[in-house]
Design a protein around this motif. Sequence first.
Motif, PDB file in Angstrom:
ATOM      1  N   ILE A 122       9.128  -3.573  21.583  1.00  0.00           N
ATOM      2  CA  ILE A 122       9.811  -3.598  22.892  1.00  0.00           C
ATOM      3  C   ILE A 122      10.985  -2.624  22.981  1.00  0.00           C
ATOM      4  N   VAL A 123      12.021  -2.811  22.129  1.00  0.00           N
ATOM      5  CA  VAL A 123      13.223  -1.979  22.296  1.00  0.00           C
ATOM      6  C   VAL A 123      13.065  -0.582  21.673  1.00  0.00           C
ATOM      7  N   GLY A 124      12.077  -0.423  20.794  1.00  0.00           N
ATOM      8  CA  GLY A 124      11.894   0.880  20.139  1.00  0.00           C
ATOM      9  C   GLY A 124      13.080   1.170  19.230  1.00  0.00           C
ATOM     10  N   ASN A 125      13.759   2.318  19.463  1.00  0.00           N
ATOM     11  CA  ASN A 125      14.910   2.692  18.636  1.00  0.00           C
ATOM     12  C   ASN A 125      16.228   2.537  19.387  1.00  0.00           C
ATOM     13  N   ALA A 126      16.169   1.821  20.528  1.00  0.00           N
ATOM     14  CA  ALA A 126      17.354   1.773  21.399  1.00  0.00           C
ATOM     15  C   ALA A 126      18.558   1.150  20.701  1.00  0.00           C
ATOM     16  N   LEU A 127      18.310   0.133  19.863  1.00  0.00           N
ATOM     17  CA  LEU A 127      19.473  -0.539  19.253  1.00  0.00           C
ATOM     18  C   LEU A 127      20.228   0.426  18.354  1.00  0.00           C
ATOM     19  N   GLY A 180       9.352  10.287  13.290  1.00  0.00           N
ATOM     20  CA  GLY A 180      10.596   9.660  13.750  1.00  0.00           C
ATOM     21  C   GLY A 180      10.817   8.347  13.048  1.00  0.00           C
ATOM     22  N   PRO A 181      11.950   7.731  13.258  1.00  0.00           N
ATOM     23  CA  PRO A 181      12.272   6.478  12.572  1.00  0.00           C
ATOM     24  C   PRO A 181      11.368   5.338  13.053  1.00  0.00           C
ATOM     25  N   ILE A 231      12.247  18.180  14.741  1.00  0.00           N
ATOM     26  CA  ILE A 231      11.798  17.598  16.011  1.00  0.00           C
ATOM     27  C   ILE A 231      11.384  16.151  15.731  1.00  0.00           C
ATOM     28  N   ILE A 232      11.953  15.256  16.512  1.00  0.00           N
ATOM     29  CA  ILE A 232      11.810  13.817  16.238  1.00  0.00           C
ATOM     30  C   ILE A 232      11.326  13.117  17.497  1.00  0.00           C
ATOM     31  N   TYR A 233      10.464  12.136  17.289  1.00  0.00           N
ATOM     32  CA  TYR A 233      10.095  11.276  18.422  1.00  0.00           C
ATOM     33  C   TYR A 233      10.753   9.911  18.211  1.00  0.00           C
ATOM     34  N   CYS A 234      11.358   9.383  19.271  1.00  0.00           N
ATOM     35  CA  CYS A 234      11.806   7.996  19.206  1.00  0.00           C
ATOM     36  C   CYS A 234      11.598   7.384  20.589  1.00  0.00           C
ATOM     37  N   ARG A 235      11.760   6.079  20.660  1.00  0.00           N
ATOM     38  CA  ARG A 235      11.558   5.431  21.959  1.00  0.00           C
ATOM     39  C   ARG A 235      12.787   4.600  22.296  1.00  0.00           C
ATOM     40  N   MET A 236      13.280   4.803  23.507  1.00  0.00           N
ATOM     41  CA  MET A 236      14.447   4.066  23.985  1.00  0.00           C
ATOM     42  C   MET A 236      13.903   3.075  25.006  1.00  0.00           C
ATOM     43  N   LEU A 237      13.672   1.826  24.565  1.00  0.00           N
ATOM     44  CA  LEU A 237      12.988   0.844  25.422  1.00  0.00           C
ATOM     45  C   LEU A 237      11.647   1.437  25.833  1.00  0.00           C
ATOM     46  N   ASN A 238      11.437   1.698  27.135  1.00  0.00           N
ATOM     47  CA  ASN A 238      10.112   2.225  27.496  1.00  0.00           C
ATOM     48  C   ASN A 238      10.102   3.745  27.697  1.00  0.00           C
TER      49      ASN A 238
END
Length: 521
Positions: A48-53, A42-43, A75-82
């Motif tokens: 903290i914010v991961g990829n949320a922005l 994933g990107p 298939i991608i992993y990203c994080r939206m905040l927590n």
Amino acid sequence: MFEVQNTRSVALVLSLFAIFGIAKYLVRKASNKNGHLRFPPGPPRLPIVGNALEATNSDKPWVTYKKWADVYGDIIYCRMLNQDVIIINSEKVAKDLLEKRSSNYSDRPFLNTTEIFGFMFNVLFLRYGDKWRQHRRLLHDKLRTATALSYRPSQMHKTHQLLIDMLETPENFAYHLQAMMISTIMCLTYGYETARWRDPLVATIEEAIGNAHEVTTPEASAVLDALPLLLHIPSWFPGAGFKRRARRSREMFSDMVEKPFQYTKSHMYSDKAVKCIVSDLLATIKDEDNHDEFEKVIKSVASTLVVGGSETTMSTLLDFVLAMILFPDVQKRAQTEIDSVVGSDRLPNFDDRSSLPYVEAVLRESHRWHPVAPLGVAHAAVDDDIYEGYRIPKGATVVPNVWAMSQNEAKYPNPSEFMPERFFTADGKLNDDMIHYAFGFGRRACPGQHVANAGVWAAIVSLLAIFKFTKAKDDQGKGIGIEPQWTTGIAIHPRAFPCHIEPRSPDITFEKLHQMISHFT
Ligand code: HEM
């Protein structure tokens, strides 16, 4: 969602994220049994914010996710905040996980926005479990293929009303499409006949649904889900305008759930009673001990039908009208087919459907070209899982990027073109691509798809039989160009666009149309 308006608020929010983020990371590390495996690619993620922005920066996150897919795969992993988020960009992965392993992927993420905006009555957002099963059984019973057949006369009746409305005030076409779809589902569900123009209940439903669509996505809910403490700040606090919108939304949804239900309940034993889904269900629980509990379930099922069945079908029809203007050759070919099968003296009926393959392909392409739910509806992983050597953590939000599936160039060359021809095999037969992915996956797949397809088909074939859709003209008589734009949120539709609608033949007068309707079989 949370409108941060000054630097102090930003500092406060970031510090809180840092504390919660670190705490969650430590808890997860301690309890994770597949910790030695990698997440899917994933990107890069910010602290903290991961990829949320990046995900919330655009009003088209599905396009951002498709760009990620071009780099990182299906298939991608990203994080939206927590929040761990898995994005699925191909039909294959969606089937592998959401269908073949549906017992693990039929949950929904809990989104704080659905709760505070009063959307929790909606079966769409129920967590996977007994309560959802109870609701889903009723929905299945009322929407399955055999039952859906009994709704067809009502769907055709409403379609004919649409033709009259379009002939009368074609400039209000978008309103007519929406009113028809809400009217159809209100009639089937509550036996309630909406007024032809500005029905107060239709207005409440439109506003309530329109308001909620933008905020009930994982992206829109991310800040509140990461920091539920924000739910407790007072509504006058800077950045807390969402609380005032949420209060208004709850009031509207409460009206939407209660008013039509009470209407059916008070009319069901009168002379004017119309047989409908709610009166059928109420009759079955008449002698039940826990009658009040069952009544709540019926209310929830009924209002879910209205939410699920109106905006989605209306949006598909708006996509269809837009496509007919932008791709006039498709319109012409579909009309030639209708003329050859139906002629010009009668209106099309459901018996004609199998003889109109090109119209069928227009319906499929209307689902594919700009899917109404471009990110489907998010599922959630019940437990830790491993897929192709990658780790999918328990509780992850799993987003099917339906947009990426619909724009898959290998399967759909020139995907931005509206080309019904893509649904035909080399020997001229319809292929088996029914665009099922537009209706979701596995145990949560849309139970209303047969009803939806029948209603949308009836509208498409009838509109094409009677009307010609062209560009609106400017003062010099030149066609006004259209730069199509779509709304954003969980379900999207084209923003207002200029359009000229007129009968295909001067013979189509009110008298002739009424005559065709009265002779309809
Ligand atoms: C073009 C029309 C429609 C589209 C594109 C559509 C699409 C969807 C999608 C993507 C989902 C989520 C599936 C998933 O979680 O994987 C869904 C769920 C649902 N739809 Fe539809 N839908 C349409 C029409 C309808 C109609 C006409 C009804 C009812 C009459 C309906 C009732 C529902 C319900 C009750 C759910 C919730 C299922 C659950 O969470 O268990 N939909 N729909």
